[in-house]
Design a protein around this motif. Structure first.
Motif, mmCIF file in Angstrom:
data_model
loop_
_atom_site.group_PDB
_atom_site.id
_atom_site.type_symbol
_atom_site.label_atom_id
_atom_site.label_comp_id
_atom_site.label_asym_id
_atom_site.label_seq_id
_atom_site.Cartn_x
_atom_site.Cartn_y
_atom_site.Cartn_z
ATOM 1 N N SER A 85 0.918 -1.231 0.029
ATOM 2 C CA SER A 85 -0.002 0.225 0.012
ATOM 3 C C SER A 85 0.775 1.229 0.054
ATOM 4 O O SER A 85 1.498 1.737 0.823
ATOM 5 C CB SER A 85 -0.929 0.257 1.223
ATOM 6 O OG SER A 85 -1.645 1.329 1.364
ATOM 7 N N THR A 86 1.144 1.836 -1.231
ATOM 8 C CA THR A 86 0.671 1.120 -2.458
ATOM 9 C C THR A 86 1.861 1.043 -3.253
ATOM 10 O O THR A 86 2.787 1.798 -3.423
ATOM 11 C CB THR A 86 -0.252 2.142 -3.250
ATOM 12 O OG1 THR A 86 -1.476 2.340 -2.490
ATOM 13 C CG2 THR A 86 -0.894 1.462 -4.556
ATOM 14 N N LEU A 87 1.828 -0.387 -4.007
ATOM 15 C CA LEU A 87 3.064 -0.563 -4.919
ATOM 16 C C LEU A 87 2.809 0.076 -6.221
ATOM 17 O O LEU A 87 1.541 0.117 -6.748
ATOM 18 C CB LEU A 87 3.075 -2.266 -5.142
ATOM 19 C CG LEU A 87 4.403 -2.488 -6.159
ATOM 20 C CD1 LEU A 87 5.423 -2.670 -5.192
ATOM 21 C CD2 LEU A 87 4.006 -4.028 -6.392
ATOM 22 N N ASN A 88 3.792 1.001 -6.673
ATOM 23 C CA ASN A 88 3.679 1.568 -7.861
ATOM 24 C C ASN A 88 3.862 0.714 -9.123
ATOM 25 O O ASN A 88 5.054 0.411 -9.379
ATOM 26 C CB ASN A 88 4.742 2.831 -8.094
ATOM 27 C CG ASN A 88 4.295 4.054 -7.038
ATOM 28 O OD1 ASN A 88 3.267 4.685 -7.307
ATOM 29 N ND2 ASN A 88 4.681 3.979 -5.911
ATOM 30 N N ALA A 89 2.817 0.256 -9.615
ATOM 31 C CA ALA A 89 2.953 -1.007 -10.547
ATOM 32 C C ALA A 89 3.834 -0.770 -11.950
ATOM 33 O O ALA A 89 3.919 -1.780 -12.568
ATOM 34 C CB ALA A 89 1.511 -1.584 -10.748
ATOM 35 N N LEU A 90 3.872 0.472 -12.295
ATOM 36 C CA LEU A 90 4.324 0.729 -13.686
ATOM 37 C C LEU A 90 5.623 0.725 -13.919
ATOM 38 O O LEU A 90 6.150 1.025 -14.851
ATOM 39 C CB LEU A 90 3.470 2.112 -14.174
ATOM 40 C CG LEU A 90 2.072 2.005 -14.130
ATOM 41 C CD1 LEU A 90 1.602 3.271 -14.654
ATOM 42 C CD2 LEU A 90 1.428 0.925 -14.447
ATOM 43 N N TRP A 91 6.438 0.841 -12.708
ATOM 44 C CA TRP A 91 7.904 0.925 -12.845
ATOM 45 C C TRP A 91 8.533 -0.292 -13.480
ATOM 46 O O TRP A 91 9.796 -0.228 -13.266
ATOM 47 C CB TRP A 91 8.523 1.449 -11.770
ATOM 48 C CG TRP A 91 7.806 2.593 -11.094
ATOM 49 C CD1 TRP A 91 7.311 3.622 -11.929
ATOM 50 C CD2 TRP A 91 7.904 3.330 -9.723
ATOM 51 N NE1 TRP A 91 6.903 4.821 -11.225
ATOM 52 C CE2 TRP A 91 7.224 4.749 -10.074
ATOM 53 C CE3 TRP A 91 8.563 2.771 -8.640
ATOM 54 C CZ2 TRP A 91 7.118 5.367 -8.843
ATOM 55 C CZ3 TRP A 91 8.314 3.735 -7.407
ATOM 56 C CH2 TRP A 91 7.523 4.785 -7.553
ATOM 57 N N GLN A 92 7.931 -1.630 -13.581
ATOM 58 C CA GLN A 92 8.504 -2.632 -14.098
ATOM 59 C C GLN A 92 7.668 -3.311 -15.043
ATOM 60 O O GLN A 92 6.399 -3.077 -15.004
ATOM 61 C CB GLN A 92 9.076 -3.476 -12.782
ATOM 62 C CG GLN A 92 7.920 -3.738 -11.977
ATOM 63 C CD GLN A 92 8.461 -4.358 -10.594
ATOM 64 O OE1 GLN A 92 8.923 -5.592 -10.742
ATOM 65 N NE2 GLN A 92 8.364 -4.017 -9.586
ATOM 66 N N PRO A 93 8.150 -4.125 -15.846
ATOM 67 C CA PRO A 93 7.232 -4.796 -16.819
ATOM 68 C C PRO A 93 6.226 -5.766 -16.236
ATOM 69 O O PRO A 93 6.668 -6.294 -15.111
ATOM 70 C CB PRO A 93 7.915 -5.572 -17.584
ATOM 71 C CG PRO A 93 9.282 -4.929 -17.896
ATOM 72 C CD PRO A 93 9.577 -4.245 -16.242
ATOM 73 N N PRO A 94 5.050 -5.739 -16.525
ATOM 74 C CA PRO A 94 4.028 -6.708 -15.608
ATOM 75 C C PRO A 94 4.548 -8.138 -15.447
ATOM 76 O O PRO A 94 4.015 -8.698 -14.613
ATOM 77 C CB PRO A 94 2.862 -6.485 -16.454
ATOM 78 C CG PRO A 94 3.086 -6.068 -17.536
ATOM 79 C CD PRO A 94 4.361 -5.213 -17.575
ATOM 80 N N LEU A 95 4.985 -8.628 -16.521
ATOM 81 C CA LEU A 95 5.291 -10.005 -16.429
ATOM 82 C C LEU A 95 6.378 -10.154 -15.328
ATOM 83 O O LEU A 95 6.522 -11.332 -14.694
ATOM 84 C CB LEU A 95 6.010 -10.744 -17.959
ATOM 85 C CG LEU A 95 6.540 -12.047 -17.785
ATOM 86 C CD1 LEU A 95 5.318 -12.969 -17.533
ATOM 87 C CD2 LEU A 95 7.031 -12.270 -19.225
ATOM 88 N N VAL A 96 7.227 -9.361 -15.220
ATOM 89 C CA VAL A 96 8.225 -9.257 -14.221
ATOM 90 C C VAL A 96 7.603 -9.300 -12.822
ATOM 91 O O VAL A 96 7.982 -9.818 -11.845
ATOM 92 C CB VAL A 96 9.426 -8.463 -14.381
ATOM 93 C CG1 VAL A 96 10.280 -8.291 -13.155
ATOM 94 C CG2 VAL A 96 10.030 -8.620 -15.666
#
Length: 305
Positions: A85-96
């Motif tokens: 809360s909260t992980l910034n999800a866009l800083w790495q490729p979603p598969l990783v």
């Protein structure tokens, strides 16, 4: 109402041994969850300021990685849920990202809550090499990829940003069909996405009229999508400024005595699935005071409203 605390990971708490010991102590207090936050850097002079404060807290420049902090918390505990809360999800490729989160779910034996959002600081996006523009669409496709990786076998995805050829991607998370996904945000667009796609909302302590207006957007979006709004979870974060004397009642969503702050949090929680997240890392520099305050909040929040 469920009770959660922050994983110690910032400023003077950014020490792995301290994190492990304090997470074990927090679980022993009887809380239900522990949550890690996400910062990459602390600009010395951020042009956009810092929400709710004139300056960004300096201790955010000293931090442990949120996913590794959750791994530490997982090894130190046996019962509590573990979330971001909260992980910034866009800083790495979603598969990783999916691989890391799957590993965390396995390490924790199925105790992971995936809390993700867009963040608010342009400087972090710039430093991570991720475009600020189009981040809403990037989050939508990130959610698509997570669902594909966790819920399909074989896995395939074709989208504007990422392509995954038909592939084996194992293991799957222990939780089925996937770990719960909670989304952060405080705009109508964010709440619409919560209602349409998420298992819950990562919110904050706020005046009740603001809460009701925002939640109405999520509830209406859920109904339009054929989903039950009552099934959505809500987690209300507070970074409390604890006072010894009673504060102005208009400020008790963020400032006041332990009882005042807890009374406001109780008013926000409308069902047994609602949860509070008390982050004490800006309240004290002392591990001992951190745990004493956590005990006080746990005792007060456990009392009937």
């Amino acid at each position: 109402m469920r009770i959660g605390f922050s994983v110690p990971q910032f400023g003077p708490f950014a020490d792995p041994d301290r994190t492990v010991a304090m997470c074990a102590a927090l679980e022993a207090l009887g809380c239900h969850s522990l949550w890690a936050a996400d910062r990459l850097l602390a600009p010395l002079d951020p042009p956009d300021g810092y929400p709710g404060r004139q300056q960004m807290p300096a201790r955010y420049g000293t931090h442990l990685d949120p996913l590794l902090a959750l791994a530490l918390a997982a090894t130190a505990t046996e019962r509590v849920r573990l979330g971001s809360s909260t992980l910034n999800a866009l800083w790495q490729p979603p598969l990783v990202l999916a691989r890391a989160l799957t590993t965390l779910d396995l390490i924790s034996h199925g105790r992971l809550d995936v809390g993700i959002g867009l963040g608010w600081m342009r400087e972090e996006y710039q430093a991570a090499g991720v475009p600020w523009k189009g981040r809403g669409a990037r989050l939508e496709e990130t959610l698509d990829v997570l669902d594909a990786v966790w819920c399909s076998d074989p896995v395939t995805h074709t989208g504007p940003l990422w392509t995954i050829p038909e592939s084996t991607v194992l293991p799957k998370p222990l939780q089925s069909p996937r770990p719960p996904i909670l989304l952060g945000g405080f705009t109508p667009y964010a709440l619409e996405r919560v209602g349409r796609r998420a298992d819950g909302w990562l919110a904050a302590s706020m005046p009740l009229p603001f809460l009701h207006a925002l939640w109405a957007v999520a509830a209406e979006a859920a109904e339009r999508a054929g989903r039950d709004p009552a099934a959505l979870r809500r987690v209300f974060r507070v970074n409390p400024e604890v006072t010894t004397a009673e504060a102005d009642p208009a400020e008790t969503h963020r400032r006041g005595t332990v009882r005042q702050i807890c009374d406001h949090l109780k008013q926000m929680c409308a069902s047994g699935s609602d949860e509070v997240l008390v982050d004490l890392q800006l309240t004290t520099d002392s591990p001992e005071e951190f745990l004493d305050l956590a005990a006080a909040f746990t005792a007060e929040l456990s009392q009937p409203a």
